[in-house]
Design an enzyme around this catalytic site. Structure first.
Site, mmCIF file in Angstrom:
data_model
loop_
_atom_site.group_PDB
_atom_site.id
_atom_site.type_symbol
_atom_site.label_atom_id
_atom_site.label_comp_id
_atom_site.label_asym_id
_atom_site.label_seq_id
_atom_site.Cartn_x
_atom_site.Cartn_y
_atom_site.Cartn_z
ATOM 1 N N CYS A 13 0.827 -1.087 0.031
ATOM 2 C CA CYS A 13 -0.018 -0.077 0.006
ATOM 3 C C CYS A 13 0.815 1.228 -0.083
ATOM 4 O O CYS A 13 2.095 1.042 0.141
ATOM 5 C CB CYS A 13 -1.001 -0.023 1.324
ATOM 6 N N CYS A 16 3.703 1.587 2.472
ATOM 7 C CA CYS A 16 4.850 1.023 2.298
ATOM 8 C C CYS A 16 6.007 1.954 1.452
ATOM 9 O O CYS A 16 6.785 2.007 1.743
ATOM 10 C CB CYS A 16 4.797 -0.271 1.566
ATOM 11 N N CYS A 87 28.302 -37.005 -22.181
ATOM 12 C CA CYS A 87 29.061 -37.464 -21.209
ATOM 13 C C CYS A 87 29.680 -36.069 -20.444
ATOM 14 O O CYS A 87 29.647 -35.038 -20.735
ATOM 15 C CB CYS A 87 30.211 -38.332 -21.213
ATOM 16 N N ASP A 513 8.439 27.019 -33.209
ATOM 17 C CA ASP A 513 9.862 27.425 -33.880
ATOM 18 C C ASP A 513 8.993 27.459 -35.230
ATOM 19 O O ASP A 513 8.197 26.578 -35.456
ATOM 20 C CB ASP A 513 10.859 26.369 -33.701
ATOM 21 N N ASP A 716 12.451 20.917 -33.028
ATOM 22 C CA ASP A 716 12.989 19.902 -33.753
ATOM 23 C C ASP A 716 13.916 18.900 -32.761
ATOM 24 O O ASP A 716 14.112 17.827 -33.192
ATOM 25 C CB ASP A 716 13.679 20.146 -35.100
#
Length: 828
Positions: A13, A16, A87, A513, A716
């Site tokens: 909650c 915490c 093996c 701009d 930009d």
């Protein structure tokens, strides 16, 4: 200062998350810390020389939580399924071969499982090299899916927790419902058999309730296992409220049960009507149901991120030595040649090497129309090749692709906080202790002052404890931000923080701009006017193109394109010098050429007043909104270039809508005032700030802010970086997949001004959603707690049954999360 993200486990909650923030922020060397309850993340900015991540993690562990910090190194871990081993010698050989590779820090092969765990430095060695070494040793290998995807791992863990919650919730209801019928059925006209009737068999009645309650308490044991330790540590949370409330009811009922089984019959029949097992059991069941719905809804908040992640294909077709080889996307390296067949998604960012097709980029940019791609054009990973085969050269792979960067930015935004959350966080920190105090005082007041008796006082105590809901307050803001930013990414709008989301809804001024924002950003040379008696037009265009061939300025490129289209093969200049914001100076053969604005010409003592025809042409071009570029050679004024940048078709409508919304649009440009005002008039902007050099745009933003304005700057994201950073909200507008996603607070992935309206509308919708959540969360607690404390009963009204109180508390969190999920359907 370093900033790093961490995953926090164990939060339940807002109490915490608030406790972690307060404790960690008090540590020396910690600058800022922000914990997001919904995302279960923490953003930490700290001085590594003063405080280590290990000490922070240890402090968080002491609070009862777990912190997992993201690694910032180039080390990667991968699990490979290995084939051909027979093996121990085989597994040892693979370990030895891969372990000796430069960049491999760990190689561990499990023969029984036929798998290998490899840790390697991606900047020194690639996964493909490791797999090739294994193949050269005579074995096969395959990548196990999702081994290195933290997001999918977290989602899988969340789904597993959800499954556990469901498994525990079902028996809770299976036992709580018959318990409710047993304890209260006779009040609803449902008679019990004599061997269970409290008036005839009080011991059986009490024990039956106890035995039905125990499985429910066991299913809800986490409330006690997490809530009681948190209380003992001095940091009580919502689990503590549930544990104390239901625990008090169970213990009181258990004591009465003991008395019933050991006392006389008259006492037993009296106390049999004073049991509260059903209250505790139904509370645990209903709160568990609410937590289940809440967890289920929280998983959906990350659907947008998951959808983005699914855009990248798992494999790619590598062209090697003329052959097509299918490889994992994790093995693609910069420089690889990849084949993209029609209908396939492009795996990584790159450049088209062969072929021609159209690519659907809508999943990244929101642009609905496919974009044509030819040799040399860039393509982005995750986009869809529609009809033609393409061969591309990979450039950015893995975490460097556009898609990966977008996902990373959205995840960071979802983990961020909006300033509006500060009040809720502050209240949440003190909320649980305050509720406990109110519950205790209410119970004692009714017992000692109201003379209501212990059972009534206990019911008041339990009702207050379980109706309070810090979760609703803690989730009100982060879930809306998670859903809102995720939806924005789907619509081609990257909102990079909770602060930006909130600030965007409070703007009153929008600065544009001109070049590339209000216009298409691709100026074209529309006319050349010569000063009489100087040189031919073709010669002027030839010399100007030669001089501008070294410049990347859009106006320079317009001149170069003009010459190229007319097949004028301009040479490279012998010398070149660019003067930012003014022009260029170049030497071509024996000629010294100057190209730039009026101020540049005057700085170089060029006489611009000789030719009346040229002066009239300048006025004419300026009135048409064209940019006038002056050309001079050998210290003599020769020509005027009129360069025009077409206005975006949607610009006037967007400006009109901004005005209707109460925003003031302003145009900020380096162009002269006459040209700027012509363009502004065409789009409907009334206020123009012209003649501003790039390095002074931030100063103009500062002046507007000094007037008390809340300013957004749209540019930009590259040339306007200082102004974007200075503005309250910096909006970087790109062109499709070429956009600089790291620029600004908000990134518009489409080269279309309508996405600005989408961003602003999404911000307002998200903030409205947050305010709705906060209102209901605060209203619920403000009204619910006094009612649960018996305020209405003081005036002869009813009291609040603890079972109803607990159900209301459980549903409050579900309501908040469900309300936030409505943002998934935002249309823009």
């Amino acid at each position: 200062m370093n900033t790093i993200q961490a995953r926090i486990k164990g939060m339940h909650c807002a109490a915490c998350s608030g406790r972690i923030e307060r404790v960690i922020s008090a540590m020396d060397g910690v600058k800022t810390v922000s914990v997001n309850l919904a995302a279960e993340t923490m953003a930490l900015t700290h001085d590594p020389d003063v405080v280590t991540l290990e000490s922070v993690a240890e402090r968080i562990k002491g609070l009862g939580f777990e912190a997992q910090f993201q690694s910032e190194s180039d080390l990667e871990k991968i699990i490979l399924s290995l084939g051909g081993m027979h093996c121990a010698a085989c597994s040892a050989r693979i370990e030895r071969v891969t372990g000796n590779l430069e960049g491999v820090t760990e190689a561990a092969v499990n023969l029984a499982a036929s798998t290998g765990n490899f840790t390697f430095n991606s900047s020194q060695i690639s996964l493909r090299t490791i797999r090739q070494a294994i193949a050269d040793a005579g074995f096969s290998s395959e990548i196990q899916s999702d081994t290195d995807n933290p997001f999918e791992q977290r989602r899988k863990e969340a789904e597993e927790r959800l499954a556990v919650q469901k498994r525990e919730m079902i028996p809770a209801f299976l036992f709580a419902l018959p318990l409710l019928i047993l304890s209260m059925g006779h009040m609803w006209g449902m008679p019990l058999p004599n061997w269970l009737d409290p008036m005839h068999a009080p011991i059986n009645f009490a024990l039956a309730q106890l035995f039905l309650t125990l499985p429910v308490v066991w299913s809800g044991r986490n409330f006690y296992l997490q809530g009681i330790p948190a209380l003992l540590r001095g940091g009580p949370n919502m689990d503590s409220l549930v544990a104390m409330g239901t625990g008090a009811a169970v213990l009181y009922s258990l004591w009465n049960t003991i008395v019933i089984t050991t006392g006389d019959f008259q006492t037993a029949t009296t106390l049999a009507m004073d049991l509260y097992y059903e209250s505790a059991a139904v509370l645990i069941a209903m709160i568990s149901l609410g937590k289940y719905f809440e967890a289920q809804s929280k998983i959906k908040t990350s659907d947008a991120i998951r959808a983005l992640m699914k855009l990248a294909p798992d494999t790619a077709t590598l062209i090697k030595d003329g052959e097509q080889v299918t490889i994992s996307i994790d093995e693609v390296e910069p420089g690889d040649t990849l084949l993209i067949k029609p209908g396939e998604r492009i795996p990584v960012d790159g450049v088209v090497a062969e072929g021609r097709s159209s690519v659907d980029e809508s999943m990244l940019t929101g642009e609905p129309m496919p974009v044509g791609k030819d040799i040399g054009d860039p393509v982005a990973g995750g986009t869809l090749n529609t009809h033609g085969a393409l061969t591309i050269t990979a450039e950015r792979v893995g975490k460097d692709t556009m898609l990966a960067r977008i996902i990373r930015l959205v995840q960071e935004a979802q983990g961020s906080k909006a300033p509006i959350a500060n009040l809720a966080d502050t209240i949440s920190y003190y909320f649980v202790p305050s509720v406990m105090a109110i519950a205790l005082l209410s119970g004692l007041a009714w017992y000692f002052i109201g003379n209501a008796g212990f059972p009534f006082s206990l019911r008041i105590f339990v009702a207050v404890m379980v109706i309070a809901c810090p979760c609703a307050m803690g989730l009100a803001t982060p879930v809306s931000i998670m859903v809102g930013t995720g939806r924005g990414a789907q619509l081609g709008v990257l909102i990079k923080s909770g602060r930006a989301l909130q600030e965007a809804g409070t703007l009153d001024t929008v600065i544009f701009d001109k070049t590339g924002t209000l216009t298409h950003g691709r100026p074209e040379l529309s006319a050349i006017t010569m000063v009489r008696g100087t040189m031919a037009q073709t010669e002027a265009a030839y010399l100007a193109a030669a001089a501008e061939s070294q410049s990347e300025h859009p106006l320079a490129q317009a001149i170069v394109r003009y010459a190229t289209e007319r097949k004028l093969k301009a040479p490279q200049p012998d010398s070149f010098e660019a003067i930012p914001g003014k022009g260029i100076k170049a030497t071509i053969g024996y000629r010294t050429v100057l190209i730039g604005n009026r101020e540049f010409m005057l700085d170089n003592e060029i006489n611009l007043e000789e030719d009346e025809f040229a002066k009239n042409a300048i006025t004419h071009y300026a009135n048409q909104g064209a940019t006038v570029v002056y050309f001079a050679s050998e210290n003599k004024f020769n020509a005027i270039f009129a360069i025009a940048d077409e206005i975006r078709a949607e610009a006037p409508e967007v400006i009109s809508k901004l005005k209707a919304a109460g925003l003031t649009p302003i145009m900020l440009t380096g162009d002269n005032e006459v040209t700027a005002k012509v363009v502004a008039a065409q789009v409907g902007i009334d206020m123009v700030i012209a003649g501003v050099m790039p390095d002074r745009k931030a100063e103009e933003v500062d002046k507007l802010q000094a007037q008390g304005r809340k300013v957004a700057m749209i540019g930009d994201g590259i040339n306007d970086a200082p102004a974007l950073a200075k503005a309250d909200i910096g909006v970087a507008m790109g062109s499709g997949i070429d956009v600089a996603v790291e620029s600004g607070d908000v990134v518009l992935m489409q080269s279309n001004l309508n996405t600005l309206l989408t961003a602003l509308n999404l911000s307002r919708a998200t903030m409205a959603n947050i305010k709705q959540n906060l209102f209901w969360a605060f209203a619920f607690n403000t009204i619910g707690i006094p009612v649960a404390a018996g305020l209405l009963h003081v005036f002869g009204g009813p009291t609040l049954n603890p079972m109803i109180a607990g159900t209301a508390m459980a549903m409050s969190s579900v309501t908040v999360v469900s309300n936030a999920l409505r943002l998934r359907f935002f249309k823009g």
